[in-house]
Design an enzyme around this catalytic site. Structure first.
Site, PDB file in Angstrom:
ATOM      1  N   GLU A 245      24.292  34.342   7.018  1.00  0.00           N
ATOM      2  CA  GLU A 245      25.230  33.531   6.246  1.00  0.00           C
ATOM      3  C   GLU A 245      24.816  33.734   4.801  1.00  0.00           C
ATOM      4  O   GLU A 245      23.771  33.256   4.378  1.00  0.00           O
ATOM      5  CB  GLU A 245      25.123  32.081   6.731  1.00  0.00           C
ATOM      6  CG  GLU A 245      26.219  31.188   6.222  1.00  0.00           C
ATOM      7  CD  GLU A 245      25.802  30.494   4.953  1.00  0.00           C
ATOM      8  OE1 GLU A 245      25.969  31.086   3.864  1.00  0.00           O
ATOM      9  OE2 GLU A 245      25.293  29.367   5.070  1.00  0.00           O
ATOM     10  N   CYS A 282      25.745  27.423  -0.931  1.00  0.00           N
ATOM     11  CA  CYS A 282      26.530  28.627  -0.605  1.00  0.00           C
ATOM     12  C   CYS A 282      28.020  28.310  -0.588  1.00  0.00           C
ATOM     13  O   CYS A 282      28.841  29.215  -0.639  1.00  0.00           O
ATOM     14  CB  CYS A 282      26.094  29.231   0.714  1.00  0.00           C
ATOM     15  SG  CYS A 282      26.121  28.050   2.055  1.00  0.00           S
TER      16      CYS A 282
END
Lengths: 506, 506
Positions: A245, A282
């Site tokens: 990720e 993120c």
């Protein structure tokens, strides 16, 4: 081996921990121990597995004060945020305990022997089985929720795997303290030795990806590190899935109607979302598509005002602060870019919020390519558009992302196509909300197309995160007493199954 | 471009088709057309999609006589086998129509906004959406079931994707004829232009994997070709999932008890299974673990007798026949190997059944490595073992596979651990049956750990094959009228969903 050093980013003070970096040989031993543990874990009852997960949550809470103080010392994220993050982390273990108890994740499916237009079909029964020993890489920005006791670890243990975690160098003492609490839980539940392991150091991380007993890797971190490790995972004699990720410059669109309706409110909220955790998320909205004209100007003015009112942030590490300075300098020096908010700070590990603006046509041109990458930290680029056509063109030129946010009004003529573009572009589409919260739930998808992740069909948050650590096996004509319990005729574990094409709830 | 040539392997006769190999540019155009079609397909109703799949089945059956004759001309597999294969192929389209109508594959999941220990959670709804345009590689050995109208194509269309198929050079006329029937179905159903495309030639295959609109690839074929294309898929600017089903030397174990109980019967059955379709099955049992002593001798004697009674086989192509000769020569020349059945045939595209024997200890030694690879064709290696310990050691030294078969008796003391080893070693474990049949059903798993596939969590047969072509998207706080229909509150498509953690059947 080198001793492991813990750094306080707020003071630059360093202390040497009573831990050394893990040698390649030790990584091999820990991986082998995890592999042996996984053989045992695979045969434990689901009720045992969920009890372990709940016990880990309990033990983390027992140590909460110590864990939060240690993490604050190493990350400067502050006690309120870290308190909330630890709460989330404990909740996540309990959530995966519920997912285990539910049993649907096993995907147990039974077709009794029958005749078909293909001819006779034998008795066929399918079950997802755990992969074995897996590797997990802790992130810099979530010392609990995406690190040693994070979602990758919780979902892998829920799947019945053993886990070896690579501690992030930004918070080694926190990693060790979390690991101690988790080990206590494992011991209390009678988990086999090797169920959870922890390694330190860059070399150990590479060795973990390459260790032959490791069957899959979960990673949360930068595109550069993630891509390099993904390549290692593919270059193994036996390649393994690498669930990275990696983050993205997440687009956020404000329609003309929304800007007119509540531009100032959205702008103020945006300033908060893009600087949450010093912008070290993120899911941070990094590309803000704002209409040209007065309504859009109101959004931008509100952002500028809110951002200017903020003080400086201590970043997670001097390395991340330095990357942030380089990234924002690249944005600033890109042709066509105007600086809206920027002030220099002298301190090495600090940063202040920054905001830039560019025209949508310029963004969509080749000159705009430098603006489409994630810049980790409290910075965003406002992309001003003239028309829906220009907006759509600019969006087509942004990179796939984890999230795609839309601010619109009821009956907004642009909302429908924006939702469709978002679903192609990202793993999560948000209307009238900010992307920085990632709820732990059955419905969450935390992932997105390449390059935001290395495995777009996977999620690292939510119930489906467990699927990454499982592999289906079909048993054909296997006598009942030789079948794994979830597939036996009497359904002794009382799990939901699909039998002869019909789903039978428990 | 070069004209495409159709070869009859039985006569070596060649004819030039009115088709040319597809240029790289044409591959790009077809992929772009598929991408455009996929945008439309994604919005069609499930009932439309299942009707398309059923219509394809119908149109294949309309052309059955012509398709079977064409395929027999190109593969020499014989009318009875090809008739069965076409029946299976039509059944597979109808099965995926049922999977589409069922709707569970969408994994629709809804969590209404709520409070949680993490704080307030927004409304979250997850759905699997189609990837877009995908590439499919037809296999040599199943001109229908794993080729143009095969399971990869059927499952991808079921997922809502558009498909560009690379025809296998062993049966280009069959590919064209199947494609014509499928196009007729697509036109009749009003499918967008570009829903199904077909390309020919090695260069076109590589271009297909590399074409930017292609989002995933399904492949059935050899380890060498599959591995090379997998590397290309990973080397793209945007890497894509590559679902390669590559085959294996599938182990089959006969316990001492089973050999004593019905050794001759098993041996005769084995001779049939390993030579089915001239041994050109990826599920062919290639490593036969047989006990030492008289009972095991009975198994082997029955095999030898049955194999010697078989005539020669026409292989799918002279290339495959040549590979088979090289592979069996490698086996024969491996130290410790005894030849049990072998006769040379003069014809270039022909082969006869071959059987070899080796000691289990030798098989487990480094010298045995050459015996652990798949040799495509009518050949198997009997591995003779003295004890359960030696058997287990030899099994640990065999490669992961698609299938793992066990012949045992009721209460067999070795059955339980063999099932467990099988589940680690393969995607499907079979007791008292042969692995060469792969039933199309909800419970089938046709896959296995690397190197038997490039994606061990995926299956290329059965309902779950559809998952390869989907990607989850979560919609957060999206107003009802902007949600895709399967996620709207009223559930207008009446599909099964998990709502607030509870699965609600329709």
């Amino acid at each position: 081996m080198n001793p492991v050093i813990s750094t306080n980013p707020a003071t630059s003070a360093q202390r040497t921990l009573e831990i050394t970096e893990t040698s390649v040989e030790e990584v091999g031993l820990l991986s082998a121990a995890a592999d042996a543990a996984a053989d045992q874990l695979a045969t434990r009852l689901l009720t045992w597995r969920s009890a372990l997960l709940r016990r880990i949550a309990d033990e983390l809470e027992v140590d909460a004060e110590h864990l939060i103080a240690t993490a604050d010392d190493e990350t400067a994220l502050g006690v309120p945020r870290l308190t909330g993050e630890l709460r989330r982390t404990a909740f996540q273990f309990r959530f995966f305990a519920d997912v285990v108890d539910d049993g649907a994740f096993l995907d147990a499916t039974i077709d009794h022997a029958t005749d078909s237009p293909m001819g006779p079909l034998p008795d066929l029964r399918r079950l997802r089985v755990p992969l074995g020993a897996v590797g997990v890489f802790g992130s810099s920005n979530f010392p609990f929720a995406f690190s040693v006791p994070g979602g990758d670890t919780a979902s892998a243990l829920a799947a019945g795997c053993a886990v070896v975690v690579k501690a992030h160098p930004a918070h080694p003492a926190t990693s060790a303290a979390c690991f101690a609490a988790m080990r206590r839980a494992a011991t209390a539940c009678g988990a086999p030795e090797g169920t959870i392991g922890l390694v330190y150091g860059l070399e150990a991380g590479v060795a973990l990806v390459e260790a032959s007993p490791i069957t899959a890797v979960g990673f949360t971190g930068s595109v550069a590190a993630g891509r390099a490790l993904w390549e290692r995972a593919n270059a193994r004699a036996v390649p393994i899935p690498f669930f990275g990720e990696l983050g993205a410059a997440n687009p956020l669109v404000i329609t003309e109607h929304a800007a007119r309706d509540r531009g100032a409110e959205i702008g103020a909220g945006l300033a908060g979302s893009m600087t949450l955790g010093a912008g070290q998320f993120c899911t941070k909205p990094g590309l803000l598509f704002v209409p040209r004209g007065r309504a859009g100007d109101d959004v931008v003015a509100a952002m500028i005002e809110a951002l200017n009112a903020l003080g400086s942030f201590t970043m997670l590490s001097s390395g991340i602060a330095s990357h942030f300075r380089a990234g924002s300098a690249t944005i600033e020096s890109t042709s066509g870019v105007t600086t809206l908010v920027r002030s220099d700070v002298g301190d090495e590990a600090s940063a202040t919020a920054q905001l830039y603006e560019v025209d949508a046509a310029h963004f969509a041109s080749s000159a705009g390519a430098a603006l489409r990458q994630e810049c980790f930290g409290p910075v965003a680029v406002v992309v001003r558009y003239e028309s829906a056509t220009q907006l759509r063109d600019a969006l087509e030129h942004s990179e796939p992302a984890l999230t795609f946010s839309i601010f619109a009004v009821d009956g907004d003529e642009n909302a429908s196509w924006l939702v469709d573009v978002g679903a192609v572009h990202a793993g999560r589409v948000i209307v009238n909300g900010f992307p920085t919260g990632v709820g732990v739930s059955w419905s969450m998808q935390h992932g997105g197309p390449w390059p935001s992740t290395t495995a777009p069909a996977a999620t690292s948050v939510g119930a489906n995160a467990i699927e990454r650590w499982l592999r289906p096996v079909t048993y054909q004509s296997v006598p009942d007493d030789l079948l794994p319990p979830p597939l036996r005729e009497a359904n002794p574990w009382a799990i939901p199954r699909r039998v002869d094409s019909v789903v039978t709830p428990t």
